[in-house]
Design a protein around this motif. Structure first.
Motif, mmCIF file in Angstrom:
data_model
loop_
_atom_site.group_PDB
_atom_site.id
_atom_site.type_symbol
_atom_site.label_atom_id
_atom_site.label_comp_id
_atom_site.label_asym_id
_atom_site.label_seq_id
_atom_site.Cartn_x
_atom_site.Cartn_y
_atom_site.Cartn_z
ATOM 1 N N VAL A 28 -7.091 -8.051 -3.250
ATOM 2 C CA VAL A 28 -6.105 -6.980 -3.298
ATOM 3 C C VAL A 28 -5.491 -6.786 -1.924
ATOM 4 O O VAL A 28 -6.207 -6.707 -0.923
ATOM 5 C CB VAL A 28 -6.757 -5.670 -3.793
ATOM 6 C CG1 VAL A 28 -5.733 -4.547 -3.835
ATOM 7 C CG2 VAL A 28 -7.373 -5.883 -5.173
ATOM 8 N N LEU A 29 -4.174 -6.731 -1.902
ATOM 9 C CA LEU A 29 -3.443 -6.417 -0.679
ATOM 10 C C LEU A 29 -3.051 -4.952 -0.774
ATOM 11 O O LEU A 29 -2.305 -4.559 -1.664
ATOM 12 C CB LEU A 29 -2.207 -7.304 -0.548
ATOM 13 C CG LEU A 29 -2.451 -8.813 -0.583
ATOM 14 C CD1 LEU A 29 -1.138 -9.563 -0.487
ATOM 15 C CD2 LEU A 29 -3.405 -9.228 0.507
ATOM 16 N N ARG A 30 -3.612 -4.130 0.119
ATOM 17 C CA ARG A 30 -3.357 -2.695 0.114
ATOM 18 C C ARG A 30 -2.808 -2.266 1.463
ATOM 19 O O ARG A 30 -2.393 -3.102 2.243
ATOM 20 C CB ARG A 30 -4.609 -1.903 -0.226
ATOM 21 C CG ARG A 30 -5.914 -2.634 -0.219
ATOM 22 C CD ARG A 30 -7.088 -1.712 -0.487
ATOM 23 N NE ARG A 30 -7.822 -1.972 -1.682
ATOM 24 C CZ ARG A 30 -8.787 -2.854 -1.807
ATOM 25 N NH1 ARG A 30 -9.138 -3.610 -0.814
ATOM 26 N NH2 ARG A 30 -9.410 -3.017 -2.946
ATOM 27 N N GLY A 66 0.761 -1.232 0.000
ATOM 28 C CA GLY A 66 0.000 0.000 0.000
ATOM 29 C C GLY A 66 0.793 1.285 0.000
ATOM 30 O O GLY A 66 0.217 2.349 -0.195
ATOM 31 N N THR A 67 2.099 1.228 0.209
ATOM 32 C CA THR A 67 2.892 2.458 0.193
ATOM 33 C C THR A 67 3.468 2.705 -1.196
ATOM 34 O O THR A 67 3.148 3.697 -1.841
ATOM 35 C CB THR A 67 4.027 2.382 1.234
ATOM 36 O OG1 THR A 67 3.453 2.124 2.508
ATOM 37 C CG2 THR A 67 4.800 3.676 1.276
ATOM 38 N N ALA A 68 4.306 1.793 -1.660
ATOM 39 C CA ALA A 68 4.902 1.926 -2.994
ATOM 40 C C ALA A 68 4.056 1.226 -4.050
ATOM 41 O O ALA A 68 4.121 1.570 -5.224
ATOM 42 C CB ALA A 68 6.317 1.352 -2.999
ATOM 43 N N TRP A 69 3.285 0.233 -3.633
ATOM 44 C CA TRP A 69 2.483 -0.557 -4.561
ATOM 45 C C TRP A 69 1.395 -1.301 -3.805
ATOM 46 O O TRP A 69 1.469 -1.447 -2.598
ATOM 47 C CB TRP A 69 3.358 -1.554 -5.333
ATOM 48 C CG TRP A 69 4.414 -2.206 -4.487
ATOM 49 C CD1 TRP A 69 5.732 -1.873 -4.422
ATOM 50 C CD2 TRP A 69 4.246 -3.285 -3.552
ATOM 51 N NE1 TRP A 69 6.384 -2.670 -3.506
ATOM 52 C CE2 TRP A 69 5.485 -3.551 -2.953
ATOM 53 C CE3 TRP A 69 3.163 -4.045 -3.162
ATOM 54 C CZ2 TRP A 69 5.686 -4.538 -2.008
ATOM 55 C CZ3 TRP A 69 3.338 -5.039 -2.198
ATOM 56 C CH2 TRP A 69 4.603 -5.272 -1.645
ATOM 57 N N ASP A 70 0.391 -1.758 -4.540
ATOM 58 C CA ASP A 70 -0.606 -2.711 -4.061
ATOM 59 C C ASP A 70 -0.271 -4.045 -4.718
ATOM 60 O O ASP A 70 0.390 -4.083 -5.763
ATOM 61 C CB ASP A 70 -2.021 -2.310 -4.486
ATOM 62 C CG ASP A 70 -2.539 -1.058 -3.798
ATOM 63 O OD1 ASP A 70 -1.948 -0.619 -2.790
ATOM 64 O OD2 ASP A 70 -3.556 -0.517 -4.278
ATOM 65 N N ALA A 77 0.442 1.854 -6.126
ATOM 66 C CA ALA A 77 -0.278 2.042 -4.854
ATOM 67 C C ALA A 77 -1.564 2.820 -5.079
ATOM 68 O O ALA A 77 -1.607 3.764 -5.863
ATOM 69 C CB ALA A 77 0.614 2.776 -3.862
ATOM 70 N N GLY A 78 -2.620 2.369 -4.416
ATOM 71 C CA GLY A 78 -3.905 3.044 -4.513
ATOM 72 C C GLY A 78 -4.740 2.663 -5.712
ATOM 73 O O GLY A 78 -5.860 3.151 -5.868
ATOM 74 N N THR A 79 -4.241 1.757 -6.566
ATOM 75 C CA THR A 79 -5.003 1.378 -7.764
ATOM 76 C C THR A 79 -5.476 -0.074 -7.728
ATOM 77 O O THR A 79 -6.233 -0.490 -8.594
ATOM 78 C CB THR A 79 -4.182 1.589 -9.051
ATOM 79 O OG1 THR A 79 -3.074 0.663 -9.066
ATOM 80 C CG2 THR A 79 -3.672 3.013 -9.163
ATOM 81 N N GLY A 80 -5.048 -0.839 -6.747
ATOM 82 C CA GLY A 80 -5.394 -2.256 -6.692
ATOM 83 C C GLY A 80 -6.882 -2.526 -6.672
ATOM 84 O O GLY A 80 -7.337 -3.554 -7.180
ATOM 85 N N ALA A 131 -3.294 -1.313 -13.299
ATOM 86 C CA ALA A 131 -4.392 -2.088 -12.701
ATOM 87 C C ALA A 131 -5.614 -2.173 -13.615
ATOM 88 O O ALA A 131 -6.283 -3.213 -13.656
ATOM 89 C CB ALA A 131 -4.775 -1.476 -11.358
ATOM 90 N N HIS A 132 -5.922 -1.118 -14.347
ATOM 91 C CA HIS A 132 -7.078 -1.147 -15.258
ATOM 92 C C HIS A 132 -6.865 -2.185 -16.365
ATOM 93 O O HIS A 132 -7.762 -2.981 -16.662
ATOM 94 C CB HIS A 132 -7.302 0.228 -15.909
ATOM 95 C CG HIS A 132 -7.732 1.285 -14.962
ATOM 96 N ND1 HIS A 132 -9.026 1.378 -14.485
ATOM 97 C CD2 HIS A 132 -7.055 2.304 -14.383
ATOM 98 C CE1 HIS A 132 -9.121 2.400 -13.671
ATOM 99 N NE2 HIS A 132 -7.933 2.979 -13.582
ATOM 100 N N ARG A 133 -5.685 -2.165 -16.953
ATOM 101 C CA ARG A 133 -5.378 -3.123 -18.019
ATOM 102 C C ARG A 133 -5.356 -4.557 -17.483
ATOM 103 O O ARG A 133 -5.837 -5.485 -18.138
ATOM 104 C CB ARG A 133 -4.043 -2.786 -18.682
ATOM 105 C CG ARG A 133 -4.092 -1.487 -19.482
ATOM 106 C CD ARG A 133 -2.788 -1.202 -20.204
ATOM 107 N NE ARG A 133 -2.484 -2.279 -21.143
ATOM 108 C CZ ARG A 133 -1.266 -2.798 -21.308
ATOM 109 N NH1 ARG A 133 -0.240 -2.338 -20.651
ATOM 110 N NH2 ARG A 133 -1.075 -3.775 -22.186
#
Length: 158
Positions: free
Chosen positions: A101-103, A42-46, A88-91, A136-138
């Motif tokens: 999703v792990l956030r 959740g900081t650098a990535w989900d 991060a924030g898009t998962g 994440a959308h793709r």
């Protein structure tokens, strides 16, 4: 007389080729001296956890991402799941049946070395300076398509 058949160009490896670990992986896992590490999400990535592994690999094939391009992707061969890191924030865009999703506030087991273990092995190691996170959308669209073509679109994670 027809021309003889010549071998075609070698096809590039696909993500789906990684459905089962290669024979050397087991030997590496058995001799692994470093245990996987828990890292905060959740900081650098989900992290998007996809089941089954086959569906996640089919989704990455659909995206056409090269295997060695530095996109951080982990296989959990014990649980038969694929873990893909997204910005991060898009998962939440990938919060669809068959994934979770792990956030922020959750943790992920990642390989501590090149080989990892059966529960956490890099299929594609992150780029050393700036990981090439997957959109994440793709990823969502590719997973929905892969799920329908594999007949696993509604399988849930346990």
């Amino acid at each position: 007389m027809p021309a003889p058949l010549l071998p075609g160009p070698r096809t590039a490896p696909r993500w789906s080729d990684l459905l089962t670990p290669d024979p050397l992986s087991g030997a590496h896992w058995a001799s692994c001296t470093r245990r996987p590490e828990l890292v905060a999400c959740g900081t650098a990535w989900d992290a998007v956890v996809i089941a089954p592994l086959e569906r996640g690999l089919a989704g990455l094939d659909r995206l056409g991402l090269p295997l060695q391009a530095g996109h951080p992707v982990i296989a959990d061969y014990v649980r038969h799941q694929l873990i893909v890191l997204v910005p991060a924030g898009t998962g939440h865009h990938c919060d669809i049946p068959g994934s979770r999703v792990l956030r922020d506030g959750t943790w992920l087991l990642i390989p501590a070395d090149t080989h990892g273990t059966a529960a956490a092995t890099w299929l594609s190691r992150p780029h050393p300076h700036t990981p090439r996170l997957i959109d994440a959308h793709r990823l969502r669209e590719a997973l929905l398509h892969a799920g329908s073509s594999l007949g696993t679109g509604t399988r849930s994670l346990e």
